[in-house]
Scaffold this active site. Sequence first.
Site, PDB file in Angstrom:
ATOM      1  N   ASN A  99       0.837  -1.215   0.000  1.00 44.38           N
ATOM      2  CA  ASN A  99       0.000   0.000   0.000  1.00 44.38           C
ATOM      3  C   ASN A  99       0.868   1.260   0.000  1.00 44.38           C
ATOM      4  O   ASN A  99       0.824   2.077   0.901  1.00 44.38           O
ATOM      5  CB  ASN A  99      -1.006  -0.005   1.161  1.00 44.38           C
ATOM      6  CG  ASN A  99      -0.371  -0.137   2.532  1.00 44.38           C
ATOM      7  OD1 ASN A  99       0.783  -0.535   2.673  1.00 44.38           O
ATOM      8  ND2 ASN A  99      -1.123   0.212   3.563  1.00 44.38           N
ATOM      9  N   ASN A 294      -5.412  -0.940  13.142  1.00 44.59           N
ATOM     10  CA  ASN A 294      -6.373  -1.758  12.418  1.00 44.59           C
ATOM     11  C   ASN A 294      -5.783  -3.146  12.145  1.00 44.59           C
ATOM     12  O   ASN A 294      -4.766  -3.228  11.451  1.00 44.59           O
ATOM     13  CB  ASN A 294      -6.721  -1.067  11.091  1.00 44.59           C
ATOM     14  CG  ASN A 294      -7.881  -1.759  10.394  1.00 44.59           C
ATOM     15  OD1 ASN A 294      -8.357  -2.796  10.836  1.00 44.59           O
ATOM     16  ND2 ASN A 294      -8.318  -1.183   9.279  1.00 44.59           N
ATOM     17  N   ASP A 321       3.425  -5.921  11.658  1.00 44.01           N
ATOM     18  CA  ASP A 321       2.550  -4.890  11.073  1.00 44.01           C
ATOM     19  C   ASP A 321       3.092  -3.492  11.425  1.00 44.01           C
ATOM     20  O   ASP A 321       2.317  -2.574  11.718  1.00 44.01           O
ATOM     21  CB  ASP A 321       1.095  -5.038  11.500  1.00 44.01           C
ATOM     22  CG  ASP A 321       0.157  -4.191  10.633  1.00 44.01           C
ATOM     23  OD1 ASP A 321       0.613  -3.626   9.613  1.00 44.01           O
ATOM     24  OD2 ASP A 321      -1.032  -4.089  10.986  1.00 44.01           O
ATOM     25  N   HIS A 325       3.740   6.314  10.905  1.00 42.55           N
ATOM     26  CA  HIS A 325       2.994   7.482  10.407  1.00 42.55           C
ATOM     27  C   HIS A 325       3.679   8.752  10.900  1.00 42.55           C
ATOM     28  O   HIS A 325       4.442   8.718  11.874  1.00 42.55           O
ATOM     29  CB  HIS A 325       1.551   7.455  10.920  1.00 42.55           C
ATOM     30  CG  HIS A 325       0.706   6.404  10.278  1.00 42.55           C
ATOM     31  ND1 HIS A 325       0.321   6.450   8.953  1.00 42.55           N
ATOM     32  CD2 HIS A 325       0.170   5.258  10.770  1.00 42.55           C
ATOM     33  CE1 HIS A 325      -0.417   5.390   8.662  1.00 42.55           C
ATOM     34  NE2 HIS A 325      -0.512   4.643   9.740  1.00 42.55           N
ATOM     35  N   PHE A 339      -4.636   4.794  11.102  1.00 44.66           N
ATOM     36  CA  PHE A 339      -4.475   3.532  11.847  1.00 44.66           C
ATOM     37  C   PHE A 339      -3.012   3.102  11.781  1.00 44.66           C
ATOM     38  O   PHE A 339      -2.415   3.132  10.696  1.00 44.66           O
ATOM     39  CB  PHE A 339      -5.295   2.415  11.187  1.00 44.66           C
ATOM     40  CG  PHE A 339      -6.781   2.491  11.384  1.00 44.66           C
ATOM     41  CD1 PHE A 339      -7.356   2.010  12.554  1.00 44.66           C
ATOM     42  CD2 PHE A 339      -7.617   2.993  10.390  1.00 44.66           C
ATOM     43  CE1 PHE A 339      -8.733   2.021  12.727  1.00 44.66           C
ATOM     44  CE2 PHE A 339      -8.994   3.016  10.548  1.00 44.66           C
ATOM     45  CZ  PHE A 339      -9.563   2.530  11.717  1.00 44.66           C
TER      46      PHE A 339
HETATM   47  O1  DOR Z   1      -3.105  -0.236  11.468  1.00 43.84           O
HETATM   48  C1  DOR Z   1      -2.860  -0.509  10.304  1.00 43.84           C
HETATM   49  N1  DOR Z   1      -2.064   0.273   9.552  1.00 43.84           N
HETATM   50  N2  DOR Z   1      -3.429  -1.601   9.767  1.00 43.84           N
HETATM   51  C2  DOR Z   1      -3.350  -1.850   8.447  1.00 43.84           C
HETATM   52  O2  DOR Z   1      -3.884  -2.854   8.018  1.00 43.84           O
HETATM   53  C3  DOR Z   1      -2.650  -0.917   7.541  1.00 43.84           C
HETATM   54  C4  DOR Z   1      -1.624  -0.145   8.280  1.00 43.84           C
HETATM   55  C5  DOR Z   1      -1.065   1.033   7.500  1.00 43.84           C
HETATM   56  O3  DOR Z   1      -0.763   0.877   6.323  1.00 43.84           O
HETATM   57  O4  DOR Z   1      -0.893   2.093   8.104  1.00 43.84           O
END
Ligand code: DOR
Length: 445
Positions: A99, A294, A321, A325, A339
């Site tokens: 992504n 998430n 994961d 950010h 998330f």
């Molecule tokens: O918390 C999350 N952040 N869950 C995800 O599935 C995607 C991820 C993100 O790309 O920031």
Amino acid sequence: MSKALRPVLIRGGRVIDPAQSLDQVSDVLLHDGLVAAVGPNLNADEAEVVEAAGQIVCPGFIDLHCHLREPGYEAKETIATGTAAAAAGGFTTVCCMPNTLPVLDTAPVLESLTRTVAAQGVVRVHPIAAITRDQAGRELVEMAELNEAGAVGFSDDGACLTDSGVMRRALEYSLLVGRPIIQHAEDPALSHHGVMHEGPVSARLGLPGWPGMAEEIIVARDIALAKITGAHVHVAHVSSAGSVDLIRRAKAQGTHVTAEVTPHHLTLTDDLVAGHWWSATASLPPYDTRTKVNPPLRPRADVDALIAGLCDGTIDVIATDHAPHTIADKECEYDEAAFGISVFETALGSIMSLVQTEQLPLVRAIEALTSGPAQIFGLDGGSLAVGAAADVTIFDPEREWCVDTSRFRSLGRNTPLDGVFLPGQVTHTFVGGKPVYQSATEVVS
Ligand code: DOR
């Protein structure tokens, strides 16, 4: 890469290599980028010696799920910062999610990423390609081309592949390339803009809830599709007790389903969103967006089921994961915040807190970070067998340290663990015999 490397003699550590059922105090010699010998009283005159008495020496950790954000979101993370953070966390191989901007959905984008990794990465990076073009959930990518270009799996992570027909076709095509389809299990009709676990805490805080059943419905459907197609479904970041039950039953029936759990879903609960005092110096106010992830943090009963599932092998591996950010992405209303948690540098500490409290056996924890991930995705690594690549992590299982996000290698400072004391500190990380991290002084190419 390894030609001019000085040999390294790691002396007197507790060597744990679940791939070989090895757990003994031993020396490990790294030479020419490979594990040259494992045994007592090894000698190598010209080697650099690392004294590892009292420490654990194990295969470098392998992370099947992280976000390195490059290309496109370099304010959140880059290949350079993300792989440096991975090395600091003891990870020597990471698989990065697609992504990005552009999405990793064509061979040229993957090849460009591979060039950036070669120039700037300090650990091994395997890309995971999207399942559908632009992760839009409709048109399948060219799996064969992406497989050739190095994709080790396919996922629309961040979004769930909801269309059952597209998922079925994706699974059928995945059989041709022998790669897993990795599902972010979330039925959006049920999670419906939820920002935390749906339950008493969300009701009290007035926040929209994302219930466990939104995950379970997709896990159940994907298990049915895996059974029909014979393909491999890997469930990303499992968070609910119901999902653990479904996966346990599917495995008992021989369905090819595997699963991962994150350090935060194993250790943190949804009541953190209402605020929490870790200690006199570390606390979370209510609605702290660093708790927003998430799938969301779940109640204690789910966490206990995840731990049990990891211990009995229902859940195959621990994956971070790691989702870095920027501050701006998180400095806003809870509903609006991104998330994700920045995990690489706290993963081992969170896991060792479970080991220390005897909720998770140490050897199982190491297996879930090394041979487990290598085996289920068919990756090299995850073992200290003689002749294997010298990817090695050394950590002090006793050393307590304080999480200080201002010292993170990651650009992502978004963790609810800032200021928290955790047990278990990585002291050295080697990739192909090359030191890429040392706790006092860092060595980065
Ligand atoms: O918390 C999350 N952040 N869950 C995800 O599935 C995607 C991820 C993100 O790309 O920031």
